[in-house]
Design a protein around this motif. Structure first.
Motif, PDB file in Angstrom:
ATOM      1  N   VAL A 186       0.844  -1.198   0.000  1.00  0.00           N
ATOM      2  CA  VAL A 186       0.000   0.000   0.000  1.00  0.00           C
ATOM      3  C   VAL A 186       0.878   1.246   0.000  1.00  0.00           C
ATOM      4  N   ARG A 187       0.626   2.125  -0.955  1.00  0.00           N
ATOM      5  CA  ARG A 187       1.353   3.399  -1.008  1.00  0.00           C
ATOM      6  C   ARG A 187       0.415   4.526  -0.593  1.00  0.00           C
ATOM      7  N   LEU A 203      -1.525   7.573  11.470  1.00  0.00           N
ATOM      8  CA  LEU A 203      -2.340   7.301  10.293  1.00  0.00           C
ATOM      9  C   LEU A 203      -1.980   5.939   9.699  1.00  0.00           C
ATOM     10  N   GLU A 204      -0.684   5.617   9.685  1.00  0.00           N
ATOM     11  CA  GLU A 204      -0.253   4.304   9.175  1.00  0.00           C
ATOM     12  C   GLU A 204      -0.848   3.183  10.026  1.00  0.00           C
ATOM     13  N   TYR A 205      -0.818   3.391  11.327  1.00  0.00           N
ATOM     14  CA  TYR A 205      -1.400   2.403  12.244  1.00  0.00           C
ATOM     15  C   TYR A 205      -2.901   2.260  11.992  1.00  0.00           C
ATOM     16  N   ALA A 206      -3.570   3.391  11.744  1.00  0.00           N
ATOM     17  CA  ALA A 206      -5.014   3.365  11.494  1.00  0.00           C
ATOM     18  C   ALA A 206      -5.335   2.621  10.208  1.00  0.00           C
ATOM     19  N   ILE A 207      -4.527   2.805   9.162  1.00  0.00           N
ATOM     20  CA  ILE A 207      -4.773   2.131   7.877  1.00  0.00           C
ATOM     21  C   ILE A 207      -4.637   0.616   8.042  1.00  0.00           C
ATOM     22  N   ILE A 208      -3.607   0.183   8.777  1.00  0.00           N
ATOM     23  CA  ILE A 208      -3.434  -1.260   8.999  1.00  0.00           C
ATOM     24  C   ILE A 208      -4.605  -1.808   9.805  1.00  0.00           C
ATOM     25  N   ASN A 209      -5.098  -1.034  10.782  1.00  0.00           N
ATOM     26  CA  ASN A 209      -6.264  -1.471  11.562  1.00  0.00           C
ATOM     27  C   ASN A 209      -7.514  -1.596  10.692  1.00  0.00           C
ATOM     28  N   ILE A 210      -7.698  -0.636   9.771  1.00  0.00           N
ATOM     29  CA  ILE A 210      -8.848  -0.705   8.856  1.00  0.00           C
ATOM     30  C   ILE A 210      -8.728  -1.942   7.972  1.00  0.00           C
ATOM     31  N   ALA A 211      -7.497  -2.227   7.512  1.00  0.00           N
ATOM     32  CA  ALA A 211      -7.272  -3.417   6.682  1.00  0.00           C
ATOM     33  C   ALA A 211      -7.613  -4.689   7.471  1.00  0.00           C
ATOM     34  N   GLU A 212      -7.230  -4.745   8.738  1.00  0.00           N
ATOM     35  CA  GLU A 212      -7.554  -5.912   9.567  1.00  0.00           C
ATOM     36  C   GLU A 212      -9.060  -6.094   9.682  1.00  0.00           C
ATOM     37  N   GLU A 213      -9.779  -4.978   9.801  1.00  0.00           N
ATOM     38  CA  GLU A 213     -11.232  -5.050   9.927  1.00  0.00           C
ATOM     39  C   GLU A 213     -11.873  -5.531   8.629  1.00  0.00           C
ATOM     40  N   ILE A 214     -11.397  -5.032   7.479  1.00  0.00           N
ATOM     41  CA  ILE A 214     -12.014  -5.350   6.189  1.00  0.00           C
ATOM     42  C   ILE A 214     -11.643  -6.756   5.724  1.00  0.00           C
ATOM     43  N   TYR A 220      -6.209 -13.749   7.703  1.00  0.00           N
ATOM     44  CA  TYR A 220      -5.441 -13.198   8.806  1.00  0.00           C
ATOM     45  C   TYR A 220      -4.568 -12.079   8.238  1.00  0.00           C
ATOM     46  N   VAL A 221      -4.370 -11.020   9.024  1.00  0.00           N
ATOM     47  CA  VAL A 221      -3.691  -9.817   8.532  1.00  0.00           C
ATOM     48  C   VAL A 221      -2.493  -9.497   9.434  1.00  0.00           C
ATOM     49  N   TRP A 222      -1.374  -9.161   8.790  1.00  0.00           N
ATOM     50  CA  TRP A 222      -0.134  -8.834   9.518  1.00  0.00           C
ATOM     51  C   TRP A 222       0.587  -7.750   8.723  1.00  0.00           C
ATOM     52  N   GLY A 223       0.704  -6.552   9.306  1.00  0.00           N
ATOM     53  CA  GLY A 223       1.251  -5.436   8.526  1.00  0.00           C
ATOM     54  C   GLY A 223       2.375  -4.695   9.224  1.00  0.00           C
ATOM     55  N   VAL A 224       3.177  -3.978   8.396  1.00  0.00           N
ATOM     56  CA  VAL A 224       4.269  -3.158   8.912  1.00  0.00           C
ATOM     57  C   VAL A 224       4.638  -2.123   7.846  1.00  0.00           C
ATOM     58  N   LYS A 225       5.193  -0.993   8.276  1.00  0.00           N
ATOM     59  CA  LYS A 225       5.747  -0.029   7.327  1.00  0.00           C
ATOM     60  C   LYS A 225       7.151  -0.480   6.955  1.00  0.00           C
ATOM     61  N   ASP A 227      10.932  -0.547   4.523  1.00  0.00           N
ATOM     62  CA  ASP A 227      12.071   0.352   4.337  1.00  0.00           C
ATOM     63  C   ASP A 227      11.831   1.395   3.258  1.00  0.00           C
ATOM     64  N   TYR A 228      10.910   1.132   2.342  1.00  0.00           N
ATOM     65  CA  TYR A 228      10.650   2.055   1.226  1.00  0.00           C
ATOM     66  C   TYR A 228       9.470   2.977   1.501  1.00  0.00           C
ATOM     67  N   GLY A 229       8.874   2.872   2.680  1.00  0.00           N
ATOM     68  CA  GLY A 229       7.760   3.735   3.021  1.00  0.00           C
ATOM     69  C   GLY A 229       6.401   3.181   2.662  1.00  0.00           C
ATOM     70  N   TYR A 230       6.346   1.967   2.089  1.00  0.00           N
ATOM     71  CA  TYR A 230       5.068   1.326   1.806  1.00  0.00           C
ATOM     72  C   TYR A 230       4.546   0.641   3.066  1.00  0.00           C
ATOM     73  N   LEU A 231       3.239   0.418   3.115  1.00  0.00           N
ATOM     74  CA  LEU A 231       2.662  -0.451   4.124  1.00  0.00           C
ATOM     75  C   LEU A 231       2.575  -1.840   3.521  1.00  0.00           C
ATOM     76  N   SER A 232       3.359  -2.763   4.055  1.00  0.00           N
ATOM     77  CA  SER A 232       3.371  -4.134   3.561  1.00  0.00           C
ATOM     78  C   SER A 232       2.453  -4.969   4.441  1.00  0.00           C
ATOM     79  N   ILE A 233       1.418  -5.528   3.837  1.00  0.00           N
ATOM     80  CA  ILE A 233       0.407  -6.256   4.596  1.00  0.00           C
ATOM     81  C   ILE A 233       0.334  -7.690   4.081  1.00  0.00           C
ATOM     82  N   LEU A 234       0.678  -8.632   4.944  1.00  0.00           N
ATOM     83  CA  LEU A 234       0.648 -10.048   4.598  1.00  0.00           C
ATOM     84  C   LEU A 234      -0.733 -10.611   4.917  1.00  0.00           C
TER      85      LEU A 234
END
Length: 542
Positions: A186-187, A203-214, A220-225, A227-234
């Motif tokens: 996610v960019r 805001l990054e934390y909120a986006i990952i939380n919204i992704a977990e909800e959706i 199952y959802v596992w995310g982190v920001k 090295d390139y500034g993207y949100l990587s969500i497994l």
């Protein structure tokens, strides 16, 4: 546990340290000190747990010694011995958190009871620090950070054994297992730039939380920001959701994520979805491919949901994973981790043979990286790679070292062996320099402070490291060297000069002549004056 007994009266120290069955209490080693300064030197060099000290000593009282100890380590337990039942001493000892205040001579019961109490206090304190409950609370408090660091490491290509993965997934309460996953990159677009230095992480934390909800209904959802500034969500699909249009669900959910973020966070997202892949083996591959998709294929487009095509269809070649995976060879060399560097080379050549045995370019890629790391290490340490390798350097200049995987392997390991040998010689030389510097300083400043801490400050080393280094190089402890030099210097001055005993005492660092006489007699069995008279020289030069 280790304990130290401190008293200027040698018979107390020797008696208490050697005649009592301290091992029955779990005391493994008992150190002896005949002055507070000597005790501080031992405290700097060894992990002391308990101190038993006389209260009245020359130069520094037992109370002052406890204060010095408290500055170094607040956990060390102190017991005071005294021939005086003085309320002021008792009050000061308690103020400095002494375990007990015993009158000389203490009974064995009193002494062992005090030491046992100190041991119980130590055990209680350390058990509290290391308790499972406390560690569990710390783990829970730091769980988001630990989860993010684990995913970040996996994205970078750091490899863990299956057993290590299982352990960490369980410890971090992550419901992921080995099997099919998908990655969503996610960019966050330009609307979020205004928050870069003021709360963007929220805001990054909120986006990952919204992704977990959706996505949580079917994955199952596992995310982190990253090295390139993207949100990587497994994403790993739940068993009950398999076979019900997963691809469609992913794209629909990604568009829903865009919509909710735009509605509630007032910003837009661009999203790349990977094809399913086996986790964790291919995670780093898919991540790099998704990043490349953003950079090379997507270009300046924004606010899209796009699926990255399969790696096999889009890439005719690939990079050497092991060469670029952390830790890098250069970092291992700098840290002096020679075994790890050898292991790194082994993994590089194993990958070359397994995946790229037909590709000279990949051999060249590995060779340039290895040669560059070696050259950097040499230059960083003040010498040339050519001078170290001699004939082997010509193989690098002519390119013969890169002619085949076998030749590159041979050249790389031979060169690494020479680097390691040179490093070993350098370390030995460095130790020798430190020893000579210490000895010169002590010889010139015997009348000043030449404690272990003062010497460590002089050469900019930690006291413990200095103590071990000196012992390793000379076979003699620093305090032993200082004491021996003082006694040798005293003997020489007594035999060759008419200086007063108190003058000699001051010149070799003993401010209290009475204490010098006591130490000298304990060492040689005679007083300084008796020693001088026994070695009287008729034609002595004054």
């Amino acid at each position: 546990m280790q304990m130290i007994i401190v008293d200027d009266e040698a018979h107390w120290v020797d008696n208490l340290s050697t005649t009592k069955p301290w091992h029955t209490l779990g005391i493994e080693l008992v150190h002896k000190a005949y002055s507070a300064q000597e005790a501080l030197g031992i405290l700097d060099a060894y992990p002391i747990d308990i101190v038993i000290s006389d209260v009245l000593m020359p130069e520094m009282t037992g109370i002052e010694l406890i204060e010095k100890i408290r500055e170094r380590d607040k956990k060390i337990k102190c017991i005071i011995l005294s021939g005086y039942s003085d309320y002021e001493y008792t009050k000061e000892a308690l103020r400095n958190q002494a375990v007990d205040y015993l009158l000389k001579p203490p009974t064995d019961n009193d002494l062992f009871s005090a030491v046992r109490s100190a041991i119980d206090q130590l055990k209680s304190e350390w058990e509290n620090i290391t308790s499972y409950e406390r560690m569990g609370n710390i783990l829970r408090d730091n769980l988001p950070l630990l989860r993010g660091q684990l995913l970040q490491s996996a994205l970078r290509g750091e490899r863990l054994s299956m057993e290590e993965w299982e352990r960490k997934l369980e410890n971090y309460s992550l419901p992921f297992n080995f099997g099919n996953c998908a990655l969503m990159l996610v960019r966050m677009e330009e609307e979020f730039e205004q928050y870069r230095n003021k709360g963007q992480h929220l805001l990054e934390y909120a986006i990952i939380n919204i992704a977990e909800e959706i996505f949580g209904d079917f994955a199952y959802v596992w995310g982190v920001k990253d090295d390139y500034g993207y949100l990587s969500i497994l994403l790993q699909f739940k068993e009950e959701s398999l076979g019900i249009g997963i691809d469609m669900s992913m794209e629909k959910s990604a568009m829903q994520l865009q919509s909710k973020v735009k509605q509630f966070l007032k910003g837009t997202l661009s999203i790349v979805l990977s094809e399913p892949f086996p986790f964790p083996d291919r995670l780093s591959d898919r991540y790099r491919h998704a990043v490349a998709h953003f950079r090379q294929i997507v270009g300046d487009e924004r606010e899209f949901v796009m699926r990255a095509s399969d790696l096999d269809n889009s890439m005719s070649c690939g990079v050497l994973d092991t060469v670029h995976a952390p830790p890098g060879l250069k970092n291992l060399l700098e840290a002096g981790r020679w075994e790890s560097a050898e292991e790194k080379l082994s993994h590089i050549f194993a990958e070359l043979e397994a995946k790229w045995s037909y590709s000279w370019e990949h051999c060249l890629e590995a060779g340039y990286m290895i040669a560059s790391s070696y050259t950097y290490y040499c230059h960083r340490n003040g010498y040339m790679l050519e001078g170290l390798l001699e004939q082997d350097f010509q193989l690098l200049q002519t390119g013969e070292a890169f002619a085949s995987i076998g030749k590159l392997r041979s050249w790389s390991f031979d060169a690494l062996g020479k680097l390691k040998e040179r490093a070993s010689e350098d370390v030995k030389d460095i130790r020798s320099v430190y020893v000579k510097k210490i000895q010169r300083f002590v010889e010139s400043n015997l009348h000043l402070d030449v404690s272990l801490r003062a010497l460590a400050d002089h050469v900019n080393l930690h006291p413990t490291h200095l103590s071990k280094l000196y012992k390793y190089e000379t076979g003699e402890g620093v305090s032993e060297f200082v004491f021996r030099l003082r006694m040798e210097t005293a003997c020489h001055k007594l035999k060759t000069t008419d200086k007063k005993v108190y003058e000699i005492s001051a010149e070799i660092g003993y401010l209290d002549p009475a204490y010098f006489i006591k130490v000298f007699k304990r060492q040689f069995g005679t007083t300084p004056q008796e020693f001088r008279e026994a070695h009287e020289q008729p034609n002595r030069v004054l």
